[in-house]
Enzyme design. Structure first.
Site, short mmCIF file in Angstrom:
data_model
loop_
_atom_site.label_atom_id
_atom_site.label_comp_id
_atom_site.label_asym_id
_atom_site.label_seq_id
_atom_site.Cartn_x
_atom_site.Cartn_y
_atom_site.Cartn_z
N LYS A 1 -9.85 -13.83 7.26
CA LYS A 1 -9.28 -14.40 8.49
C LYS A 1 -8.86 -13.31 9.48
O LYS A 1 -9.20 -13.35 10.66
CB LYS A 1 -8.07 -15.30 8.17
N ARG B 1 -0.14 -23.42 7.31
CA ARG B 1 -0.41 -23.29 5.88
C ARG B 1 0.09 -24.52 5.10
O ARG B 1 -0.10 -24.58 3.88
CB ARG B 1 0.32 -22.06 5.33
N ARG C 1 -7.80 -4.33 -0.60
CA ARG C 1 -7.50 -4.29 0.84
C ARG C 1 -6.62 -3.10 1.20
O ARG C 1 -5.62 -2.81 0.53
CB ARG C 1 -6.79 -5.58 1.25
N ARG D 1 -0.69 -3.31 1.03
CA ARG D 1 0.44 -4.23 1.16
C ARG D 1 1.08 -4.47 -0.20
O ARG D 1 0.38 -4.63 -1.19
CB ARG D 1 -0.05 -5.56 1.74
N ARG E 1 -0.33 -16.13 -4.97
CA ARG E 1 -0.62 -16.57 -3.60
C ARG E 1 -1.81 -17.52 -3.57
O ARG E 1 -1.83 -18.47 -2.78
CB ARG E 1 -0.87 -15.36 -2.69
P1 ADP Z 1 -3.22 -13.22 3.85
O1 ADP Z 1 -3.84 -12.48 5.01
O2 ADP Z 1 -3.49 -12.58 2.55
O3 ADP Z 1 -3.57 -14.67 3.87
P2 ADP Z 1 -0.77 -13.23 5.39
O4 ADP Z 1 -0.56 -11.92 6.02
O5 ADP Z 1 -1.32 -14.32 6.24
O6 ADP Z 1 -1.64 -13.08 4.06
O7 ADP Z 1 0.60 -13.77 4.78
C1 ADP Z 1 1.39 -12.96 3.95
C2 ADP Z 1 2.61 -13.75 3.51
O8 ADP Z 1 3.40 -14.11 4.67
C3 ADP Z 1 2.34 -15.06 2.80
O9 ADP Z 1 2.09 -14.89 1.42
C4 ADP Z 1 3.66 -15.82 3.08
O10 ADP Z 1 4.70 -15.35 2.26
C5 ADP Z 1 3.97 -15.39 4.51
N1 ADP Z 1 3.36 -16.32 5.49
C6 ADP Z 1 2.40 -16.01 6.41
N2 ADP Z 1 2.06 -17.08 7.12
C7 ADP Z 1 2.81 -18.12 6.66
C8 ADP Z 1 2.91 -19.51 6.98
N3 ADP Z 1 2.14 -20.06 7.94
N4 ADP Z 1 3.79 -20.26 6.28
C9 ADP Z 1 4.57 -19.72 5.33
N5 ADP Z 1 4.52 -18.44 4.97
C10 ADP Z 1 3.65 -17.62 5.62
P1 ADP Z 2 -7.28 -12.56 5.15
O1 ADP Z 2 -6.69 -12.26 6.50
O2 ADP Z 2 -8.00 -13.88 5.12
O3 ADP Z 2 -6.31 -12.43 4.03
P2 ADP Z 2 -8.71 -10.01 5.49
O4 ADP Z 2 -9.42 -10.15 6.79
O5 ADP Z 2 -7.50 -9.16 5.45
O6 ADP Z 2 -8.43 -11.49 4.87
O7 ADP Z 2 -9.77 -9.50 4.42
C1 ADP Z 2 -9.40 -9.27 3.05
C2 ADP Z 2 -10.11 -8.02 2.53
O8 ADP Z 2 -11.51 -8.29 2.40
C3 ADP Z 2 -10.01 -6.81 3.46
O9 ADP Z 2 -9.94 -5.65 2.65
C4 ADP Z 2 -11.32 -6.84 4.25
O10 ADP Z 2 -11.73 -5.52 4.65
C5 ADP Z 2 -12.30 -7.45 3.26
N1 ADP Z 2 -13.30 -8.32 3.88
C6 ADP Z 2 -13.13 -9.19 4.90
N2 ADP Z 2 -14.27 -9.87 5.17
C7 ADP Z 2 -15.19 -9.42 4.28
C8 ADP Z 2 -16.59 -9.74 4.05
N3 ADP Z 2 -17.23 -10.65 4.79
N4 ADP Z 2 -17.22 -9.08 3.05
C9 ADP Z 2 -16.56 -8.14 2.31
N5 ADP Z 2 -15.26 -7.81 2.47
C10 ADP Z 2 -14.59 -8.42 3.45
#
Ligand code: ADP
Ligand code: ADP
Ligand code: ZN
Length: 226
Positions: free
Chosen positions: A15, A90, A129, A162, A173
């Site tokens: 995302k 979420r 990541r 992270r 998660r």
């Molecule tokens: P990821 O990219 O792996 O999906 P995020 O950076 O979006 O992780 O979120 C990291 C953490 O921040 C989540 O595990 C949660 O604790 C908190 N968080 C982020 N967005 C939300 C949301 N919309 N509602 C509740 N908690 C959130």
């Molecule tokens: P999210 O925001 O949904 O948690 P991220 O964009 O941070 O996901 O991506 C999670 C991890 O996967 C990062 O290390 C990123 O570089 C990698 N990644 C993202 N998209 C792809 C893809 N299409 N193929 C392989 N690795 C990817």
């Protein structure tokens, strides 16, 4: 009228990676709830401290807190042309609050892009990541390494892992995602605005698929940046 898009998908689906590129290639603003919490924490605010206590455990921050933060953020002038939501909503409660707020401003969610990725791939993506401290760019030690280890290609900043990207927290998660966020797939499907994109494909392929899905919204109100 603005164009508003939600990127929906599990942690690690891509995302953030896609939202960053889409924001560069359109006039929409990237709004990421997780990034806002991490920024608040760096600034040492009360909101940041509160969010950290949930993030460290892989739990969701309470709805009310997230909803207030996001609804305030999207009133900023840079969101006037529209928003790419990353990591929000979420829960169903968050989705309903967003819909109501949009309606009050004569706006709506135009499209929800759902990134589907198999579980085993997600865990590797999360564990591998690396995030840039300076510009927020994301790399992956397995799939998408930076040219110089630990250094951001884009800005030369330092890369870090992270604290909630450990295997144990990542697994939790994912469980939280299945229980609380996955029902939103059906919620948006019933509204007829869900587009599924194969998130397992290459990063550039996914971007093109998303731009194609958004085509008709982008041509009307959101012009690509020069
Ligand atoms: P990821 O990219 O792996 O999906 P995020 O950076 O979006 O992780 O979120 C990291 C953490 O921040 C989540 O595990 C949660 O604790 C908190 N968080 C982020 N967005 C939300 C949301 N919309 N509602 C509740 N908690 C959130
Ligand atoms: P999210 O925001 O949904 O948690 P991220 O964009 O941070 O996901 O991506 C999670 C991890 O996967 C990062 O290390 C990123 O570089 C990698 N990644 C993202 N998209 C792809 C893809 N299409 N193929 C392989 N690795 C990817
Ligand atoms: Zn950087």
């Amino acid at each position: 009228m603005s164009t508003n898009v939600i990127l929906l998908g599990p942690p690690g689906a891509g995302k953030g990676t896609q939202a960053k590129t889409l924001a560069e290639r359109t006039s929409l603003s990237h709004v990421a709830s997780g990034d806002l919490f991490r920024a608040a924490l760096r600034e040492g605010t009360e909101l940041g401290m509160l969010a950290k206590s949930y993030m460290d455990r892989g739990e969701l921050v309470p709805n009310e807190v997230v909803i207030n933060m996001i609804l305030e953020r999207i009133q900023a002038p840079d969101c006037a042309a529209g928003v790419i939501f990353d990591g929000f909503p979420r829960t169903r409660e968050q989705a309903v609050a967003l819909a109501n707020s949009m309606a009050r401003h004569d706006n709506k969610i135009d499209a929800v892009l759902y990134l589907s990725v198999p579980n085993e791939v997600l865990l590797r993506r999360i564990a591998g990541r690396q995030t840039c401290k300076t510009c927020g760019a994301t790399y992956n030690i397995y799939y998408f390494p930076s040219h110089r280890p630990g250094i951001c290609d884009a800005c030369g900043g330092k890369l870090y892992q992270r604290s909630d990207d450990s295997m144990e927290t990542a697994q939790h998660r994912l469980d939280v995602y299945f229980a609380q966020t996955m029902p939103l797939i059906e919620y948006y499907q019933l509204q007829g605005i869900l587009h599924e994109v194969d998130g397992q494909r290459e990063i550039t392929w996914v971007t093109e698929a998303m731009l194609k899905a958004l085509g008709r919204y982008l041509t009307t109100s959101a012009h690509p940046k020069e």
